[in-house]
Scaffold this active site. Structure first.
Site, PDB file in Angstrom:
ATOM      1  N   ASN A   1       0.850  -1.201   0.000  1.00  0.00           N
ATOM      2  CA  ASN A   1       0.000   0.000   0.000  1.00  0.00           C
ATOM      3  C   ASN A   1       0.881   1.246   0.000  1.00  0.00           C
ATOM      4  O   ASN A   1       1.983   1.266   0.562  1.00  0.00           O
ATOM      5  CB  ASN A   1      -1.021   0.007   1.148  1.00  0.00           C
ATOM      6  CG  ASN A   1      -0.430  -0.157   2.528  1.00  0.00           C
ATOM      7  OD1 ASN A   1       0.621  -0.765   2.715  1.00  0.00           O
ATOM      8  ND2 ASN A   1      -1.096   0.396   3.515  1.00  0.00           N
TER       9      ASN A   1
ATOM     10  N   GLU B   1       0.415   5.285   0.690  1.00  0.00           N
ATOM     11  CA  GLU B   1      -0.490   6.336   1.168  1.00  0.00           C
ATOM     12  C   GLU B   1       0.011   7.711   0.730  1.00  0.00           C
ATOM     13  O   GLU B   1       1.219   7.957   0.628  1.00  0.00           O
ATOM     14  CB  GLU B   1      -0.619   6.244   2.684  1.00  0.00           C
ATOM     15  CG  GLU B   1      -1.257   4.920   3.088  1.00  0.00           C
ATOM     16  CD  GLU B   1      -1.523   4.796   4.574  1.00  0.00           C
ATOM     17  OE1 GLU B   1      -0.980   5.592   5.372  1.00  0.00           O
ATOM     18  OE2 GLU B   1      -2.286   3.864   4.931  1.00  0.00           O
TER      19      GLU B   1
ATOM     20  N   ALA C   1      -0.613  12.043   1.155  1.00  0.00           N
ATOM     21  CA  ALA C   1      -1.087  13.042   2.114  1.00  0.00           C
ATOM     22  C   ALA C   1      -2.503  13.522   1.784  1.00  0.00           C
ATOM     23  O   ALA C   1      -3.298  13.818   2.681  1.00  0.00           O
ATOM     24  CB  ALA C   1      -0.117  14.221   2.166  1.00  0.00           C
TER      25      ALA C   1
ATOM     26  N   CYS D   1      -4.130   0.723  -2.575  1.00  0.00           N
ATOM     27  CA  CYS D   1      -3.991  -0.524  -1.809  1.00  0.00           C
ATOM     28  C   CYS D   1      -2.895  -1.408  -2.411  1.00  0.00           C
ATOM     29  O   CYS D   1      -2.594  -1.329  -3.610  1.00  0.00           O
ATOM     30  CB  CYS D   1      -5.294  -1.318  -1.839  1.00  0.00           C
ATOM     31  SG  CYS D   1      -6.641  -0.580  -0.904  1.00  0.00           S
TER      32      CYS D   1
ATOM     33  N   GLU E   1      -2.997  -4.585  -3.124  1.00  0.00           N
ATOM     34  CA  GLU E   1      -3.504  -5.478  -4.173  1.00  0.00           C
ATOM     35  C   GLU E   1      -3.517  -4.773  -5.518  1.00  0.00           C
ATOM     36  O   GLU E   1      -3.102  -5.324  -6.537  1.00  0.00           O
ATOM     37  CB  GLU E   1      -4.937  -5.928  -3.849  1.00  0.00           C
ATOM     38  CG  GLU E   1      -5.085  -6.712  -2.562  1.00  0.00           C
ATOM     39  CD  GLU E   1      -5.342  -5.835  -1.354  1.00  0.00           C
ATOM     40  OE1 GLU E   1      -4.750  -4.737  -1.245  1.00  0.00           O
ATOM     41  OE2 GLU E   1      -6.128  -6.251  -0.485  1.00  0.00           O
TER      42      GLU E   1
ATOM     43  N   CYS F   1     -10.252  -5.024   0.244  1.00  0.00           N
ATOM     44  CA  CYS F   1     -11.372  -4.084   0.315  1.00  0.00           C
ATOM     45  C   CYS F   1     -12.272  -4.298  -0.908  1.00  0.00           C
ATOM     46  O   CYS F   1     -11.915  -4.992  -1.869  1.00  0.00           O
ATOM     47  CB  CYS F   1     -10.865  -2.639   0.383  1.00  0.00           C
ATOM     48  SG  CYS F   1     -10.314  -1.989  -1.205  1.00  0.00           S
TER      49      CYS F   1
ATOM     50  N   CYS G   1     -10.781  -3.321  -4.326  1.00  0.00           N
ATOM     51  CA  CYS G   1      -9.791  -4.292  -4.825  1.00  0.00           C
ATOM     52  C   CYS G   1     -10.466  -5.571  -5.294  1.00  0.00           C
ATOM     53  O   CYS G   1     -10.039  -6.181  -6.275  1.00  0.00           O
ATOM     54  CB  CYS G   1      -8.743  -4.592  -3.755  1.00  0.00           C
ATOM     55  SG  CYS G   1      -7.615  -3.196  -3.504  1.00  0.00           S
TER      56      CYS G   1
END
Ligand code: THU
Length: 132
Positions: free
Chosen positions: A42, A44, A46, A53, A55, A85, A88
């Site tokens: 994953n 991320e 800001a 993700c 996946e 999720c 995904c």
């Protein structure tokens, strides 16, 4: 299929997670129908909604290299059995209706599903061309 090997790759990918906001690290490793393995973590951002993700990182790597059929995907995360999720699951559906999804805590401790168990009655590419 070497499930333990795939889980090991997912565990390695998890170490590369860039998750400074949630601190929730996820790794994924997928096997294509022609025997290639792609990994992802994953990532991320800001501006949170741009986060990707693990996946989907792995799937987009595979597809962008010309591999569109996913035979299996192993997922590891910081929770007890980290499930993919909903977004995904839909992306996996695009590239593998029969994909095996392995949700693992370790090489020895994992659960295995078919995509249609985690995403029943799904909508997919063929539905766009099915007229009533
Ligand atoms: N995450 C994944 O990478 N895969 C999943 O299936 C569940 C959630 C990530 C997204 C975000 O970086 C963090 O986990 C917390 O939601």
């Amino acid at each position: 299929m070497d499930k333990r090997g795939l889980i090991r790759k997912a565990l390695e990918a998890q170490k590369k997670a860039y998750a400074p906001y949630s601190n929730f690290r996820v790794g994924a490793a997928l096997l294509t129908d022609d025997g290639n393995i792609y990994t992802g973590c994953n990532i991320e951002i800001a501006s949170y909604s741009a986060t990707l993700c693990a996946e989907r990182t792995a799937i987009f790597k595979a597809v962008s290299e010309g591999h569109r059929n996913i035979k299996a995907i192993a997922i590891v995360g910081d929770s007890n059995y980290t499930y993919p999720c909903g977004v995904c699951r839909q992306v996996i559906r695009e590239f593998g209706k029969g994909t095996i999804i392995i949700v693992a805590n370790s090489e020895e401790d994992y659960r295995e599903y078919r995509l249609d168990e985690l995403l029943p009655h799904s909508f997919g590419p063929e539905d766009l061309y099915k007229n009533k």
